[in-house]
Design a protein around this motif. Structure first.
Motif, short mmCIF file in Angstrom:
data_model
loop_
_atom_site.label_atom_id
_atom_site.label_comp_id
_atom_site.label_asym_id
_atom_site.label_seq_id
_atom_site.Cartn_x
_atom_site.Cartn_y
_atom_site.Cartn_z
N ARG A 287 0.84 -1.21 0.00
CA ARG A 287 0.00 0.00 0.00
C ARG A 287 0.87 1.26 0.00
O ARG A 287 0.59 2.23 -0.72
CB ARG A 287 -0.91 0.00 1.23
CG ARG A 287 -2.10 -0.92 1.15
CD ARG A 287 -3.17 -0.51 2.17
NE ARG A 287 -4.25 -1.47 2.21
CZ ARG A 287 -4.27 -2.54 3.02
NH1 ARG A 287 -3.26 -2.75 3.86
NH2 ARG A 287 -5.29 -3.37 3.01
N GLU A 288 1.92 1.26 0.81
CA GLU A 288 2.80 2.42 0.87
C GLU A 288 3.49 2.64 -0.47
O GLU A 288 3.62 3.79 -0.94
CB GLU A 288 3.86 2.20 1.97
CG GLU A 288 3.29 2.24 3.38
CD GLU A 288 4.32 1.79 4.42
OE1 GLU A 288 5.50 1.62 4.05
OE2 GLU A 288 3.94 1.62 5.59
N LEU A 289 3.92 1.54 -1.09
CA LEU A 289 4.61 1.66 -2.38
C LEU A 289 3.69 2.22 -3.45
O LEU A 289 4.04 3.19 -4.13
CB LEU A 289 5.16 0.29 -2.80
CG LEU A 289 5.85 0.23 -4.17
CD1 LEU A 289 7.09 1.11 -4.18
CD2 LEU A 289 6.21 -1.21 -4.54
N THR A 290 2.52 1.61 -3.61
CA THR A 290 1.61 2.06 -4.66
C THR A 290 1.04 3.43 -4.36
O THR A 290 0.76 4.21 -5.28
CB THR A 290 0.46 1.05 -4.85
OG1 THR A 290 -0.18 0.83 -3.58
CG2 THR A 290 0.97 -0.27 -5.37
N GLY A 291 0.88 3.77 -3.08
CA GLY A 291 0.36 5.08 -2.73
C GLY A 291 1.36 6.19 -2.98
O GLY A 291 0.98 7.35 -3.19
N SER A 292 2.64 5.85 -2.97
CA SER A 292 3.69 6.88 -3.10
C SER A 292 4.29 6.94 -4.49
O SER A 292 4.84 7.97 -4.89
CB SER A 292 4.82 6.60 -2.10
OG SER A 292 4.36 6.54 -0.79
N ILE A 293 4.17 5.86 -5.24
CA ILE A 293 4.97 5.72 -6.45
C ILE A 293 4.67 6.79 -7.51
O ILE A 293 5.57 7.32 -8.14
CB ILE A 293 4.80 4.30 -7.04
CG1 ILE A 293 5.98 3.96 -7.93
CG2 ILE A 293 3.48 4.13 -7.78
CD1 ILE A 293 6.06 2.49 -8.26
N GLU A 294 3.40 7.13 -7.68
CA GLU A 294 3.07 8.12 -8.70
C GLU A 294 3.53 9.53 -8.32
O GLU A 294 3.66 10.40 -9.18
CB GLU A 294 1.56 8.12 -8.97
CG GLU A 294 1.04 6.83 -9.58
CD GLU A 294 1.63 6.56 -10.95
OE1 GLU A 294 2.05 7.52 -11.64
OE2 GLU A 294 1.69 5.38 -11.35
#
Length: 304
Positions: A287-294
């Motif tokens: 969740r942290e990765l996908t929430g921050s990646i963009e």
């Protein structure tokens, strides 16, 4: 035991490794993190297949005098070697599609070097067998004597699936940043399923739970493969950008460590640890990765 990498002796700290497979796995993890790829292996001066897990597990660590590894930087290997394999199997698929016996005969006569090299490039198994062993069997079953050649029924599907696999790996090497984005999105879609796994395990539905975990593990392995490529081509300073208060590099290393723990839990068939890792460690990090990646500048500034 002496360990040699590209003709250079190296100090290796061994803990509880009992056989050649465990040693090679440890070295492979380290080399991949450094941006290298194992292309050859010799145990006591004798060539061994890095894809033959069962054979390596039978070699006791006490019987190994020296273990020599050949490794190359990922950027020197990959695109050209993947392209060569893709061309070969694309021609074979076309020959099978069109019933081109002459082309099929020519390709089968050239299969030797392909069989000898495909394991070190692809690192792929079909069931529990190295892909080279399966392809070698299919080639051996071909017969061009007489008017009607004999071709194994499953060769066409094998070739088609292998082309898809090679194309996928080539995309990872050509554009790891784009592949990271798509893989993170795919992993995010698995989060609701991950949250079901502890309940499935608790209610006796182990088979259904394990199928989900295995599917997720296959996708997460891609993140592990992408890391050295991203690090090597860090033109956007991606590694120093932050996710949840730590650098992208630290976050990625920690996430891959959790994936490794999951792999070990799967091998040990530890359903309690599998459930805990997925629910409390891996799902929150995804969740942290996908929430921050963009929002990372490396993505915001790209034209992907």
């Amino acid at each position: 035991m002496e360990v040699i990498i590209n003709s250079n002796p190296v100090d290796v700290h061994l803990e509880e490794e009992k056989n050649a497979w465990e040693v090679v796995r440890q070295l492979d993890t380290w080399l991949v993190a450094e941006g290298f790829f194992i292309t050859g292996l010799l145990v006591n001066g004798k060539a061994a297949s890095i894809s033959d897990d069962d054979a390596l597990k039978e070699i006791s660590i006490n019987s190994i005098g020296n273990l020599e590894i050949l490794a190359q930087p990922l950027n020197e290997l990959s695109i050209e070697r993947y392209s060569t394999l893709l061309q070969y199997f694309s021609y074979m698929y076309r020959a099978l599609q069109e019933g081109d016996v002459k082309l099929l005969k020519d390709l089968s006569s050239e299969a030797g070097p392909v069989i000898n090299n495909m394991d070190s490039i692809l690192r792929l198994k079909v069931g529990d067998k190295p892909v080279s062993e399966v392809f070698s069997r299919l080639i051996s079953e071909m017969n061009f004597d007489g008017d009607s050649p004999t071709v194994p029924a499953d060769l066409k599907n094998f070739t088609a699936n292998l082309c898809i696999f090679i194309e996928s790996r080539a995309r990872e090497i050509a554009n790891p940043l784009l592949e990271l984005r798509s893989t993170a999105s795919l992993l995010e879609s698995y989060i609701p399923k991950l949250e079901e796994i502890p309940i499935l395990l608790q209610t006796g539905k182990e088979k259904e739970a394990m199928e989900m975990v295995i599917a997720f593990s296959e996708i997460s392995e891609k993140l592990t493969r992408l890391y050295p490529l991203l690090k090597e081509r860090d033109s956007e300073n991606l590694m120093t950008q932050e996710i949840d208060g730590v650098s992208f590099e630290e976050f990625y290393i920690d996430l891959n460590a959790k994936f490794q723990e999951l792999t070990e839990a799967l091998e040990a068939e530890d359903s309690i640890l599998i459930g805990d890792l997925l629910e409390y460690e891996i799902a929150p990090k995804i969740r942290e990765l996908t929430g921050s990646i963009e929002n990372l500048p490396a993505f915001a500034d790209s034209s992907l």
